[in-house]
Design an enzyme around this catalytic site. Structure first.
Site, PDB file in Angstrom:
ATOM      1  N   SER A 194       2.561  -1.251  13.631  1.00  0.00           N
ATOM      2  CA  SER A 194       3.174  -1.240  12.300  1.00  0.00           C
ATOM      3  C   SER A 194       4.694  -1.262  12.397  1.00  0.00           C
ATOM      4  CB  SER A 194       2.759   0.028  11.550  1.00  0.00           C
ATOM      5  OG  SER A 194       1.386   0.030  11.311  1.00  0.00           O
ATOM      6  N   ASP A 223      -7.353   3.221  10.832  1.00  0.00           N
ATOM      7  CA  ASP A 223      -7.757   2.325  11.925  1.00  0.00           C
ATOM      8  C   ASP A 223      -8.559   3.055  13.005  1.00  0.00           C
ATOM      9  OD1 ASP A 223      -6.536   0.151  10.716  1.00  0.00           O
ATOM     10  OD2 ASP A 223      -4.608   0.561  11.659  1.00  0.00           O
TER      11      ASP A 223
HETATM   12  C1  S3P Z   1      -0.902  -1.089   8.297  1.00  0.00           C
HETATM   13  C2  S3P Z   1      -1.575  -0.493   7.281  1.00  0.00           C
HETATM   14  C3  S3P Z   1      -3.032  -0.304   7.267  1.00  0.00           C
HETATM   15  C4  S3P Z   1      -3.643  -0.481   8.662  1.00  0.00           C
HETATM   16  C5  S3P Z   1      -3.076  -1.661   9.402  1.00  0.00           C
HETATM   17  C6  S3P Z   1      -1.568  -1.536   9.523  1.00  0.00           C
HETATM   18  C7  S3P Z   1       0.574  -1.262   8.170  1.00  0.00           C
HETATM   19  O1  S3P Z   1      -3.602  -1.249   6.394  1.00  0.00           O
HETATM   20  O2  S3P Z   1      -5.032  -0.622   8.574  1.00  0.00           O
HETATM   21  O3  S3P Z   1      -3.626  -1.775  10.696  1.00  0.00           O
HETATM   22  O4  S3P Z   1       1.235  -1.578   9.175  1.00  0.00           O
HETATM   23  O5  S3P Z   1       1.094  -1.091   7.066  1.00  0.00           O
HETATM   24  P1  S3P Z   1      -3.668  -0.989   4.805  1.00  0.00           P
HETATM   25  O6  S3P Z   1      -2.328  -0.565   4.383  1.00  0.00           O
HETATM   26  O7  S3P Z   1      -4.044  -2.296   4.199  1.00  0.00           O
HETATM   27  O8  S3P Z   1      -4.715   0.076   4.649  1.00  0.00           O
END
Ligand code: S3P
Length: 434
Positions: free
Chosen positions: A21, A317
């Site tokens: 992220s 995750d």
């Molecule tokens: C993420 C947010 C999550 C996560 C993804 C990374 C991010 O998704 O599942 O692997 O970097 O903002 P969502 O915000 O759609 O739940």
């Protein structure tokens, strides 16, 4: 075909790859800042390479200096039209955050992705981003490929998130950077706040207030984003795999160094403590505005757990690997409120249940809850379909390390999207993987 095999105790110290992220965001904010941003510890995974490729196609200069990445940005609103389709590969984060950037750049572009990403819903970002004045055209059901004509004089958006999604929140914040006025986002349940932290780090004005049990985030539009140095911590979502293997394989003791401990990401660690795991954090410190520490973990007899739905955003995750841990725990675990798992890289709710069933674990899905019946011994011996999903692949390989017989997976290629070097790292700890 790859397989995780019954392993002897794991031991050693490792550094897990950079946070996915934070890596996407560092490249994007660097591309929108004035000056040269230096990033250390960037995740060198496929998903992040897609973001780097897209930002280059939009006019940012991105290069390397030793292990660091350097991004020369174009300033807010300064990206240039791409000459070709932007292909975001397997990455939902890359696609959704980029949609936010493109919504407030006055040019036309087209975005696509691989077969998994083309199935995933984009309407959750398209609908609120339309309020900026951008024009989107997507395939049936709001799926990629989609085209975007960015707004000329973008309006700031006021929006209450209908799903707990850091990706949607971040898309709106990125769009709001080039809108005149204040972008306001209300999230009923707090989600990871790396965008807010990094925006401040680059000099933007972001305030966070309370809104019931959630948060109200306000961004003041058209700030001067100034290049900054970013140190990317180890990804807690990647750390979860060696951590789980060490908990499950008797006689293990593993140290995971430099893991990000942002409280909006550590729901798994809280859950594991409830299951009886002793996770020690050594050398807690702050790095680049994020808390970081070294995690020390030893094998433990786990007990079943009941995870409330409101914890899901902080461990979204981690459910496939948590389900693997629950398969070995004493008693029946219930993981509640997992509807969002159906729209990840695969339908992770069904695929996690199928992975466990193929290896002799009793599992049920009731509405949006996953119920796992734990046992001291898991048969293993199954072949797991991974559906282009890196986290299922790694979860199945860890399952095989603690089962009576090896667990095979149909495809290991997608592991590189988030955890390049996974097999080598696990082997360096003594795990048996083929
Ligand atoms: C993420 C947010 C999550 C996560 C993804 C990374 C991010 O998704 O599942 O692997 O970097 O903002 P969502 O915000 O759609 O739940």
């Amino acid at each position: 075909m790859s397989a995780g095999r019954p392993s002897g105790g794991l031991a050693g110290q490792v550094v897990v790859p950079g946070d996915k992220s934070i890596s996407h965001r560092a490249l994007m904010f660097g591309a929108l800042a004035v000056g040269t941003t230096r990033i250390s510890g960037l995740l060198e995974g496929e998903d992040v390479h897609r973001t780097a490729g897209a930002m280059r196609a939009l006019g940012a200069q991105i290069g390397r200096e030793g292990a660091d990445w350097l991004v020369s940005g174009r300033g807010i609103g300064g990206l240039t039209p791409p000459e070709d389709v932007l292909d975001m590969g397997n990455s939902g984060t890359a696609a959704r955050l980029l949609a936010g950037i493109l919504a407030t750049h006055d040019f036309w572009s087209v975005m696509t992705g691989d077969a998994s990403l083309r199935k995933r819903p984009m309407a959750r970002v398209i609908e609120p981003l339309r309020m900026t004045g951008a024009v989107f055209a997507a395939r049936e059901g709001g799926r990629l490929p989609m085209s975007i004509q960015g707004a000329r004089d973008a309006l700031p958006v006021q929006y209450r998130l209908p799903v707990a999604s850091a990706q949607v929140k971040s898309a709106l914040l990125l769009a709001g950077l080039n809108a005149r006025g204040v972008t306001e986002i209300e999230e009923p349940v707090p989600t990871r706040d790396h965008s807010e932290n990094m925006l401040r780090h680059f000099g933007a004005e972001v305030t966070v207030g309370r809104a019931g049990a959630g948060r109200l985030i306000r961004l003041f539009g058209q700030p001067e984003l100034r290049a900054a140095n970013v140190r990317v911590p180890g990804d807690p979502s990647s750390a979860a795999f060696p951590l789980a293997a060490a908990l499950l394989v008797p006689g293990s003791r593993v140290v995971l160094r430099g893991v990000g401990l942002n409280p909006l990401r550590t729901g798994l660690f809280e859950t594991l403590r409830e299951m009886g795991a002793e996770l020690a954090v050594a050398a807690p410190r702050q790095e680049g505005g994020e808390p970081v520490g070294d995690l020390v973990v030893e094998s433990t007899d786990l007990r079943a757990v009941d995870v409330p739905p409101e914890r899901a955003p902080s461990m979204i995750d981690e459910y496939p690997i948590l389900a693997v841990l629950c398969a070995f725990a004493r008693g029946t675990s219930r993981l509640r409120g997992l509807g969002e798992l159906r729209v990840k890289e695969s339908d992770r709710l069904s695929a996690t249940a199928a992975m466990l069933r193929a290896n002799g674990v009793r599992v049920e899905i009731e509405d949006d809850d996953l119920i796992v019946h734990g046992a001291a011994r898991v048969a293993g011996g199954g072949l797991v379909e991974t559906h282009m999903d890196h986290r299922l692949a790694m979860s199945a390989l860890v399952l095989g390390q603690a089962s009576a017989a090896p667990v095979a997976i149909d495809d290991a290629r997608f592991i590189d999207t988030s955890f390049p070097g996974f097999v080598a790292l696990m082997r360096s700890l003594g795990a048996s993987l083929t």
